[in-house]
Enzyme design. Structure first.
Site, PDB file in Angstrom:
ATOM      1  N   ARG A 109      -8.836  13.492  -2.422  1.00  0.00           N
ATOM      2  CA  ARG A 109      -9.252  12.037  -2.178  1.00  0.00           C
ATOM      3  C   ARG A 109     -10.577  11.619  -2.210  1.00  0.00           C
ATOM      4  O   ARG A 109     -11.691  12.238  -1.539  1.00  0.00           O
ATOM      5  CB  ARG A 109      -9.021  11.803  -0.584  1.00  0.00           C
ATOM      6  CG  ARG A 109      -8.685  10.365  -0.381  1.00  0.00           C
ATOM      7  CD  ARG A 109      -8.096   9.916   0.551  1.00  0.00           C
ATOM      8  NE  ARG A 109      -8.737  10.156   2.020  1.00  0.00           N
ATOM      9  CZ  ARG A 109      -8.960   9.516   3.092  1.00  0.00           C
ATOM     10  NH1 ARG A 109      -8.205   8.513   3.402  1.00  0.00           N
ATOM     11  NH2 ARG A 109      -9.692   9.669   4.056  1.00  0.00           N
ATOM     12  N   THR A 113     -13.202   5.554  -3.153  1.00  0.00           N
ATOM     13  CA  THR A 113     -12.036   4.632  -3.515  1.00  0.00           C
ATOM     14  C   THR A 113     -10.766   4.893  -2.658  1.00  0.00           C
ATOM     15  O   THR A 113      -9.834   4.204  -2.931  1.00  0.00           O
ATOM     16  CB  THR A 113     -11.888   4.815  -5.026  1.00  0.00           C
ATOM     17  OG1 THR A 113     -11.234   6.262  -5.072  1.00  0.00           O
ATOM     18  CG2 THR A 113     -12.925   4.582  -6.242  1.00  0.00           C
ATOM     19  N   ASP A 205      -2.838  19.161  11.276  1.00  0.00           N
ATOM     20  CA  ASP A 205      -3.181  19.172   9.964  1.00  0.00           C
ATOM     21  C   ASP A 205      -2.301  20.444   9.434  1.00  0.00           C
ATOM     22  O   ASP A 205      -2.422  21.651   9.811  1.00  0.00           O
ATOM     23  CB  ASP A 205      -4.694  19.664   9.672  1.00  0.00           C
ATOM     24  CG  ASP A 205      -4.954  19.738   8.394  1.00  0.00           C
ATOM     25  OD1 ASP A 205      -4.511  20.532   7.330  1.00  0.00           O
ATOM     26  OD2 ASP A 205      -5.986  18.859   7.851  1.00  0.00           O
ATOM     27  N   ASP A 208      -4.377  23.506   7.838  1.00  0.00           N
ATOM     28  CA  ASP A 208      -5.201  24.180   8.857  1.00  0.00           C
ATOM     29  C   ASP A 208      -4.070  25.232   9.540  1.00  0.00           C
ATOM     30  O   ASP A 208      -4.437  26.128   9.629  1.00  0.00           O
ATOM     31  CB  ASP A 208      -6.041  23.322   9.564  1.00  0.00           C
ATOM     32  CG  ASP A 208      -7.114  23.026   9.037  1.00  0.00           C
ATOM     33  OD1 ASP A 208      -7.611  23.487   7.933  1.00  0.00           O
ATOM     34  OD2 ASP A 208      -7.668  21.854   9.575  1.00  0.00           O
TER      35      ASP A 208
HETATM   36  N1  URA Z   1      -1.848  15.452   6.486  1.00  0.00           N
HETATM   37  C1  URA Z   1      -1.611  16.550   7.359  1.00  0.00           C
HETATM   38  O1  URA Z   1      -1.705  17.521   7.156  1.00  0.00           O
HETATM   39  N2  URA Z   1      -1.123  15.744   8.671  1.00  0.00           N
HETATM   40  C2  URA Z   1      -0.977  14.743   8.718  1.00  0.00           C
HETATM   41  O2  URA Z   1      -0.471  14.252  10.007  1.00  0.00           O
HETATM   42  C3  URA Z   1      -1.085  13.931   7.854  1.00  0.00           C
HETATM   43  C4  URA Z   1      -1.572  14.326   6.702  1.00  0.00           C
END
Ligand code: URA
Length: 214
Positions: A109, A113, A205, A208
């Protein structure tokens, strides 16, 4: 041009999916179990995402007599994980469709922007002749998924389905507005995105948790 009908969301409510997703959401689930659950859930979602694959009848000999059986006859599959978390879903698809070709789509990302920028794309050369199964565990804002669909279509893909574990309503809306022809198969549609772009209640995440990086 005739408008494309928006494909309905397919939310898989099988008890095994609900059970495994519940374990996945639990913050105490360790990395190894998380990875295994993502693999198993993807396998179950793939079963659903491929349920309308074309088949044809062929004649074979069983050890006892001649009979007619069904074989998959339609287009072959290209499975395309979006880096990095989509990689955790790859084996789940390949365990059911071992002959699939694999493409990779890496996006980051742009913090100014907020638009997704591609940094790595390697797709099967014959993607135009294949049904694409795009893998992205979390359909959050839908921006990177939308960009990944565009990359597949620009490479010639005519049929793209998204397999995701959890989707936010905002992400679904965004993806459907950009690509109404894409079928979305998901284990759950959650409540909302929070102000940091995480899906609530979600599972945190996904990258992760899959790779133990936090
Ligand atoms: N990406 C992720 O890994 N978790 C989220 O909640 C949103 C985007």
């Amino acid at each position: 041009m005739t408008p494309v009908a928006t494909q309905p969301i397919v939310e898989v409510t099988h008890p095994l999916v609900r059970h495994k997703l519940g374990l996945l959401r639990d913050e105490s689930t360790p990395t190894q179990a998380f990875r295994q659950l993502v693999n198993e859930l993807t396998l179950l979602l793939t079963y659903e995402a491929t349920k309308d694959m074309a088949t044809e009848e062929v004649e074979i000999e069983t050890p006892l007599e001649r009979t007619t059986v069904q074989r998959i006859s339609g287009k072959k599959v290209a499975v395309c994980p979006i880096l990095r978390a989509g990689i955790g879903m790859l084996d789940g698809v390949l365990s059911l469709i071992s002959g699939a070709r694999v493409g990779f789509i890496g996006l980051y990302r742009n913090e100014e922007t907020l638009e997704p920028v591609e940094y790595y794309v390697k797709l099967p050369a014959d993607i135009a002749q294949r049904d694409v199964l795009l893998l992205d565990p979390m359909l959050a804002t839908g921006r990177s998924t939308g960009a990944a669909v565009k990359i597949c279509k620009e490479a010639g893909a005519e049929s793209v389905r998204l397999i995701a574990l959890v989707a936010a309503p905002e992400g679904i809306e965004h993806l459907q507005s950009e690509h109404p022809d894409v079928t979305i198969v998901v284990a759950a549609v959650d409540r909302e995105l929070n102000d940091k772009g995480y899906i609530m209640p979600g599972l945190g995440d996904a990258g992760d948790r899959l790779f133990g990086t936090k």
